[in-house]
Design a protein around this motif. Sequence first.
Motif, PDB file in Angstrom:
ATOM      1  N   GLY A 148       0.818  -1.208   0.000  1.00  0.00           N
ATOM      2  CA  GLY A 148       0.000   0.000   0.000  1.00  0.00           C
ATOM      3  C   GLY A 148       0.849   1.253   0.000  1.00  0.00           C
ATOM      4  N   PRO A 149       0.325   2.324   0.558  1.00  0.00           N
ATOM      5  CA  PRO A 149       1.044   3.611   0.525  1.00  0.00           C
ATOM      6  C   PRO A 149       2.424   3.558   1.166  1.00  0.00           C
ATOM      7  N   ALA A 150       2.594   2.770   2.225  1.00  0.00           N
ATOM      8  CA  ALA A 150       3.893   2.713   2.893  1.00  0.00           C
ATOM      9  C   ALA A 150       4.964   2.139   1.973  1.00  0.00           C
ATOM     10  N   ARG A 151       4.621   1.081   1.265  1.00  0.00           N
ATOM     11  CA  ARG A 151       5.596   0.493   0.346  1.00  0.00           C
ATOM     12  C   ARG A 151       5.835   1.408  -0.861  1.00  0.00           C
ATOM     13  N   GLU A 152       4.791   2.029  -1.335  1.00  0.00           N
ATOM     14  CA  GLU A 152       4.954   2.965  -2.452  1.00  0.00           C
ATOM     15  C   GLU A 152       5.853   4.123  -2.054  1.00  0.00           C
ATOM     16  N   HIS A 153       5.703   4.578  -0.824  1.00  0.00           N
ATOM     17  CA  HIS A 153       6.557   5.669  -0.344  1.00  0.00           C
ATOM     18  C   HIS A 153       8.012   5.206  -0.249  1.00  0.00           C
ATOM     19  N   ALA A 154       8.236   3.998   0.242  1.00  0.00           N
ATOM     20  CA  ALA A 154       9.599   3.466   0.332  1.00  0.00           C
ATOM     21  C   ALA A 154      10.214   3.314  -1.057  1.00  0.00           C
ATOM     22  N   GLU A 155       9.411   2.898  -2.010  1.00  0.00           N
ATOM     23  CA  GLU A 155       9.906   2.758  -3.381  1.00  0.00           C
ATOM     24  C   GLU A 155      10.261   4.119  -3.975  1.00  0.00           C
ATOM     25  N   GLU A 156       9.436   5.127  -3.706  1.00  0.00           N
ATOM     26  CA  GLU A 156       9.696   6.448  -4.247  1.00  0.00           C
ATOM     27  C   GLU A 156      10.970   7.053  -3.639  1.00  0.00           C
ATOM     28  N   LEU A 157      11.184   6.821  -2.339  1.00  0.00           N
ATOM     29  CA  LEU A 157      12.408   7.300  -1.711  1.00  0.00           C
ATOM     30  C   LEU A 157      13.639   6.637  -2.334  1.00  0.00           C
ATOM     31  N   LEU A 158      13.526   5.342  -2.609  1.00  0.00           N
ATOM     32  CA  LEU A 158      14.628   4.621  -3.235  1.00  0.00           C
ATOM     33  C   LEU A 158      14.878   5.133  -4.648  1.00  0.00           C
ATOM     34  N   ARG A 159      13.808   5.411  -5.371  1.00  0.00           N
ATOM     35  CA  ARG A 159      13.949   5.935  -6.723  1.00  0.00           C
ATOM     36  C   ARG A 159      14.683   7.289  -6.710  1.00  0.00           C
ATOM     37  N   GLU A 160      14.276   8.158  -5.781  1.00  0.00           N
ATOM     38  CA  GLU A 160      14.911   9.477  -5.708  1.00  0.00           C
ATOM     39  C   GLU A 160      16.388   9.357  -5.341  1.00  0.00           C
ATOM     40  N   ARG A 161      16.711   8.439  -4.441  1.00  0.00           N
ATOM     41  CA  ARG A 161      18.108   8.303  -4.006  1.00  0.00           C
ATOM     42  C   ARG A 161      18.983   7.748  -5.130  1.00  0.00           C
ATOM     43  N   LEU A 162      18.454   6.789  -5.874  1.00  0.00           N
ATOM     44  CA  LEU A 162      19.226   6.236  -6.980  1.00  0.00           C
ATOM     45  C   LEU A 162      19.323   7.234  -8.131  1.00  0.00           C
ATOM     46  N   ALA A 163      18.282   8.033  -8.320  1.00  0.00           N
ATOM     47  CA  ALA A 163      18.352   9.079  -9.346  1.00  0.00           C
ATOM     48  C   ALA A 163      19.471  10.063  -9.021  1.00  0.00           C
ATOM     49  N   GLU A 164      19.642  10.385  -7.738  1.00  0.00           N
ATOM     50  CA  GLU A 164      20.735  11.271  -7.334  1.00  0.00           C
ATOM     51  C   GLU A 164      22.096  10.654  -7.665  1.00  0.00           C
ATOM     52  N   GLN A 165      22.187   9.333  -7.576  1.00  0.00           N
ATOM     53  CA  GLN A 165      23.437   8.655  -7.905  1.00  0.00           C
ATOM     54  C   GLN A 165      23.751   8.727  -9.396  1.00  0.00           C
ATOM     55  N   MET A 166      22.711   8.711 -10.224  1.00  0.00           N
ATOM     56  CA  MET A 166      22.925   8.660 -11.677  1.00  0.00           C
ATOM     57  C   MET A 166      22.954  10.033 -12.340  1.00  0.00           C
ATOM     58  N   GLU A 167      22.396  11.046 -11.691  1.00  0.00           N
ATOM     59  CA  GLU A 167      22.288  12.364 -12.332  1.00  0.00           C
ATOM     60  C   GLU A 167      23.638  12.971 -12.712  1.00  0.00           C
ATOM     61  N   PRO A 168      24.690  12.915 -11.853  1.00  0.00           N
ATOM     62  CA  PRO A 168      25.980  13.462 -12.298  1.00  0.00           C
ATOM     63  C   PRO A 168      26.502  12.794 -13.562  1.00  0.00           C
ATOM     64  N   THR A 169      26.377  11.473 -13.643  1.00  0.00           N
ATOM     65  CA  THR A 169      26.820  10.769 -14.845  1.00  0.00           C
ATOM     66  C   THR A 169      25.964  11.160 -16.041  1.00  0.00           C
TER      67      THR A 169
END
Length: 510
Positions: free
Chosen positions: A268-289
Amino acid sequence: MSVLGAVARMKALRDGRAVPLASVRHVRLAEDPLVLIPLKLAGEAAAPLAAMVGNHPDKARVLLVPQPRNRDLRFAFFAELGRIVLGEVAAATATAETIEIKRGERKGETYERYLDAPQILVPNRAAIDFLRMAGRATRFRQTDGEWPVAPEVPVLGRWLTWFADRSDYPGASALCAMTELLGAHWASGQSSMEDGNLAALLGWIDPGPSLAALMGAPAPGRTLVGRDMAELAEDPLTVPPAGPATDPTFDNEILAPMITAYDTAPEGPAREHAEELLRERLAEQMEPTWRLMWHAVGLLRELPEAPHVPNRFEGDRQSFTNFEESLDEGVPQARHDGAVAAARRLASLEAAASRYSVQRALDDPLVMAEYRLTGEAFQGEVEAVDPENVNEKGLRRPLVTIRTKDRMRLEPGAIVHNTARTQKAEVLDVAFGRVTLRIENGMGNARKPLPGSIPEEGQAMCFTSFADEFRPGGSLPEPEDTPWTHGGPPEALLLEPNETTAEEMTHERA
């Protein structure tokens, strides 16, 4: 490493900035290449973690596998990536041309060839290896029965295999590693192994605060040189690795807890929120490249395209057309090459490597300088011409004397080639910095030579001991006739599409 390459690296180290190795761009860049930055789970060969992909620097898509050990999530990722890649493939098949074969046994026959071919750019060679493994992991998956996958998954796997195989061909542009493209055009002041770091290599090519800002690294208040930029790129927390492997500290301290949070979150919303946080963190890892990739594309676009690049792109288009047709006809891909398929591929790779090295030298005076240094080519000024000289058969064979400062290792009787036109000449004499040649062909009518076919006094000319000539491959037996010394006929004749055909058909039409 060549002698001039070593000198260029030492000069770069002294000056603090990369030295150009080429004056033109020896690779095709599509108008809107697909830039792909893959990340994988540490310790897994082909378990995707995330990817940033897109055709425009301001339109990046982030694909995510929140739990890479979950099979369904992995193949959902590949299905989404497949829709993007197959969209690029479909766009390249929009228009085609009809080609007539003008040489060989098939002379007079026609065939269709697409006018375009897709291009994928990745940060480094490791990303190509990852895509190759991903292709092997997906191309044999079933879309029905037990454990089915989305229809795009096996098709993506076949295309990833084609892209990875095509990347082995020197000069091909279907799938390119940016570090290799940059390294072919600039010499940095660091080792070849260190050039595998995209941020560090770009730091030598274009040092300065603007590039530091793209990296996301704080720029010191002083003039930056290549060594400074490389040091900034060494901090994995400030400038994350370009993938596909992530930094171990990031894995242990950030990624693992976030994946655990996703696993333990209720549906539900809790897992979706955890997934979105993970997406944002990994996006930060890839954005400089991501920013560095598009900056590198811009640097390469500033170089004019080499004259032979369109010719090599014809090979990409032909191979792309052949493979697309093989998929339509249901021709399967083999798990491993048979003896004949492997021999054909090796011969094709060797021929492509030879043509690429020759074409680069003919297109680029900086590359040609290496051959002049080794004595395989010479350049000079025409000192004297005898345009009326004839041979024993009464045919016009002009004599040309060229004054050169290059080291000559060619002996009388050697055949050399004019780099400015298709023309051969025989070396008659080499002495005291002068070379006497006899022009053997390329003059057209014997009574009225073509304009420019006979050199004039004072003209600058360059001749080489090599030429861009098509050499047909040797004959090989059919797979069913493979001799026992090479394993005998394969049990199942599931052959890879013949890459040699793409190269041969490109030259047969000429």
